[in-house]
Design an enzyme around this catalytic site. Structure first.
Site, PDB file in Angstrom:
ATOM      1  N   ASP A  61      18.133  43.679  45.886  1.00  0.00           N
ATOM      2  CA  ASP A  61      19.190  43.219  44.915  1.00  0.00           C
ATOM      3  C   ASP A  61      18.221  42.453  43.765  1.00  0.00           C
ATOM      4  OD1 ASP A  61      21.611  43.064  43.806  1.00  0.00           O
ATOM      5  OD2 ASP A  61      22.202  41.375  45.117  1.00  0.00           O
ATOM      6  N   THR A  62      18.449  41.239  43.890  1.00  0.00           N
ATOM      7  CA  THR A  62      17.928  40.166  43.040  1.00  0.00           C
ATOM      8  C   THR A  62      16.185  40.231  43.192  1.00  0.00           C
ATOM      9  OG1 THR A  62      17.803  38.386  44.435  1.00  0.00           O
ATOM     10  CG2 THR A  62      19.696  38.657  43.076  1.00  0.00           C
ATOM     11  N   GLY A  63      15.895  40.846  44.483  1.00  0.00           N
ATOM     12  CA  GLY A  63      14.481  40.761  44.641  1.00  0.00           C
ATOM     13  C   GLY A  63      13.899  39.209  45.368  1.00  0.00           C
TER      14      GLY A  63
ATOM     15  N   GLU B 202      13.583  47.109  54.435  1.00  0.00           N
ATOM     16  CA  GLU B 202      14.418  46.367  53.948  1.00  0.00           C
ATOM     17  C   GLU B 202      15.547  47.248  53.452  1.00  0.00           C
ATOM     18  OE1 GLU B 202      16.075  43.760  53.760  1.00  0.00           O
ATOM     19  OE2 GLU B 202      15.473  42.470  51.995  1.00  0.00           O
ATOM     20  N   ASP B 203      16.738  46.662  53.749  1.00  0.00           N
ATOM     21  CA  ASP B 203      17.806  47.809  53.545  1.00  0.00           C
ATOM     22  C   ASP B 203      18.365  47.896  52.114  1.00  0.00           C
ATOM     23  OD1 ASP B 203      18.736  44.993  53.273  1.00  0.00           O
ATOM     24  OD2 ASP B 203      20.571  45.116  54.421  1.00  0.00           O
TER      25      ASP B 203
ATOM     26  N   LYS C  70      18.744  48.235  43.741  1.00  0.00           N
ATOM     27  CA  LYS C  70      19.802  47.856  42.771  1.00  0.00           C
ATOM     28  C   LYS C  70      18.945  47.544  41.699  1.00  0.00           C
ATOM     29  CE  LYS C  70      23.956  46.450  45.238  1.00  0.00           C
ATOM     30  NZ  LYS C  70      24.759  45.246  45.403  1.00  0.00           N
TER      31      LYS C  70
ATOM     32  N   PHE D 259      28.856  47.448  45.899  1.00  0.00           N
ATOM     33  CA  PHE D 259      28.595  46.728  47.062  1.00  0.00           C
ATOM     34  C   PHE D 259      28.664  47.805  48.011  1.00  0.00           C
ATOM     35  CE2 PHE D 259      29.164  44.021  50.626  1.00  0.00           C
ATOM     36  CZ  PHE D 259      28.246  42.954  50.487  1.00  0.00           C
TER      37      PHE D 259
ATOM     38  N   GLY E  27      20.701  43.722  58.375  1.00  0.00           N
ATOM     39  CA  GLY E  27      20.884  45.046  57.470  1.00  0.00           C
ATOM     40  C   GLY E  27      19.870  46.248  57.950  1.00  0.00           C
TER      41      GLY E  27
ATOM     42  N   ARG F 237      29.080  47.778  59.608  1.00  0.00           N
ATOM     43  CA  ARG F 237      27.697  47.792  59.878  1.00  0.00           C
ATOM     44  C   ARG F 237      27.236  49.347  60.658  1.00  0.00           C
ATOM     45  NH1 ARG F 237      24.281  43.582  58.993  1.00  0.00           N
ATOM     46  NH2 ARG F 237      25.216  41.536  59.189  1.00  0.00           N
TER      47      ARG F 237
ATOM     48  N   THR G  64      14.840  37.706  48.280  1.00  0.00           N
ATOM     49  CA  THR G  64      14.162  38.028  49.772  1.00  0.00           C
ATOM     50  C   THR G  64      12.986  38.607  50.132  1.00  0.00           C
ATOM     51  OG1 THR G  64      16.925  38.138  50.119  1.00  0.00           O
ATOM     52  CG2 THR G  64      15.171  38.807  51.804  1.00  0.00           C
ATOM     53  N   LEU G  65      12.866  39.672  49.179  1.00  0.00           N
ATOM     54  CA  LEU G  65      11.497  40.261  49.389  1.00  0.00           C
ATOM     55  C   LEU G  65      10.449  39.686  48.767  1.00  0.00           C
ATOM     56  CD1 LEU G  65      11.080  43.354  50.561  1.00  0.00           C
ATOM     57  CD2 LEU G  65      11.318  44.082  48.378  1.00  0.00           C
TER      58      LEU G  65
HETATM   59  P1  5GP Z   1      18.112  40.119  47.197  1.00  0.00           P
HETATM   60  O1  5GP Z   1      17.323  38.861  47.627  1.00  0.00           O
HETATM   61  O2  5GP Z   1      17.365  41.178  46.929  1.00  0.00           O
HETATM   62  O3  5GP Z   1      19.049  39.484  46.232  1.00  0.00           O
HETATM   63  O4  5GP Z   1      19.008  40.572  48.428  1.00  0.00           O
HETATM   64  C1  5GP Z   1      18.984  41.320  49.327  1.00  0.00           C
HETATM   65  C2  5GP Z   1      19.964  41.090  50.505  1.00  0.00           C
HETATM   66  O5  5GP Z   1      21.246  40.776  49.774  1.00  0.00           O
HETATM   67  C3  5GP Z   1      19.939  42.235  51.223  1.00  0.00           C
HETATM   68  O6  5GP Z   1      19.165  42.294  52.349  1.00  0.00           O
HETATM   69  C4  5GP Z   1      21.341  42.099  51.799  1.00  0.00           C
HETATM   70  O7  5GP Z   1      21.506  41.387  52.792  1.00  0.00           O
HETATM   71  C5  5GP Z   1      22.187  41.660  50.447  1.00  0.00           C
HETATM   72  N1  5GP Z   1      22.690  42.550  49.664  1.00  0.00           N
HETATM   73  C6  5GP Z   1      22.633  42.961  48.296  1.00  0.00           C
HETATM   74  N2  5GP Z   1      23.357  43.863  47.884  1.00  0.00           N
HETATM   75  C7  5GP Z   1      24.085  44.113  48.952  1.00  0.00           C
HETATM   76  C8  5GP Z   1      25.063  45.317  49.077  1.00  0.00           C
HETATM   77  O8  5GP Z   1      25.386  45.739  48.035  1.00  0.00           O
HETATM   78  N3  5GP Z   1      25.642  45.310  50.135  1.00  0.00           N
HETATM   79  C9  5GP Z   1      25.249  44.631  51.343  1.00  0.00           C
HETATM   80  N4  5GP Z   1      26.144  44.698  52.206  1.00  0.00           N
HETATM   81  N5  5GP Z   1      24.373  43.476  51.301  1.00  0.00           N
HETATM   82  C10 5GP Z   1      23.842  43.391  50.007  1.00  0.00           C
END
Ligand code: 5GP
Length: 173
Positions: free
Chosen positions: A99-101, A95-96, A127, A148, A40, A161, A103-104
């Site tokens: 969301d939950t955090g 990072e694109d 988010k 989303f 992403g 994409r 991954t980061l």
């Molecule tokens: P986290 O670990 O912060 O929950 O998730 C991060 C990853 O979740 C992002 O790098 C992405 O791949 C995916 N993700 C979370 N929200 C979205 C969204 O609204 N759209 C898309 N395409 N991917 C998302």
């Protein structure tokens, strides 16, 4: 087609602002190292580094995806990269979306173990309403509600994409 959230022109303007802010974080003669999260983050990285007016180096990491299973306790893992010695470098995670955090958080832990000189994080989209762990984010492109998002590198089951703008679709089921 996805409903437009931010146009290509709005993204372009914001990316230039982010690059300008980033530049102030490093010594003038430094070559920061940008680490983008696949897939992403590829388009954001490409535009961000082209808006930097100094030399940079780049690399990519790929993390395990946990899809929409955000109720699992498993932490994302790195399955590829980084391939560069980060010791004493000024490293920037690109990072694109956060969301939950989770991954980061996992990526930061991994990169900090390599003893960089500094570790900054820039995300295009945040988010905050969905955060499950507290993780430092230095620069945010746009704060968005829980929708989303696709386009500008982000997909929905690999679709959308290549859209030059950011749009909203129904989340994948
Ligand atoms: P986290 O670990 O912060 O929950 O998730 C991060 C990853 O979740 C992002 O790098 C992405 O791949 C995916 N993700 C979370 N929200 C979205 C969204 O609204 N759209 C898309 N395409 N991917 C998302």
């Amino acid at each position: 087609m996805p409903r437009t959230l931010y146009t290509a022109e709005q993204i372009r303007a914001r990316v230039v602002e982010l690059a300008t802010s980033l530049a102030t974080r490093f010594p003038a003669d430094d070559t920061p190292h940008f680490v983008a999260v696949l897939n992403g983050g590829f388009m954001f990285l490409a535009d961000l580094v082209r808006a930097m007016t100094r030399p940079v180096t780049i690399d990519f990491v790929r993390m395990t995806s946990y899809g929409s299973a955000t109720t699992t306790s498993g932490s994302p893992r790195i399955v590829h990269g980084p391939g560069t010695d980060l010791r004493d470098r000024h490293v920037v995670i690109v990072e694109d979306i956060v969301d939950t955090g989770l991954t980061l958080q996992a990526l930061r832990r991994h990169l900090l173990a390599a003893r960089p000189g500094s570790l900054s994080t820039v995300v295009l989209l945040d988010k905050p309403g969905r955060r499950r762990v507290t993780v430092p984010v230095d620069l945010v492109g746009f704060r968005i509600p829980d929708e989303f998002v696709v386009g500008y590198g982000l997909d929905c089951d690999e679709a959308h994409r290549n859209l030059p703008y950011l749009g909203v679709v129904a989340p994948p089921s």
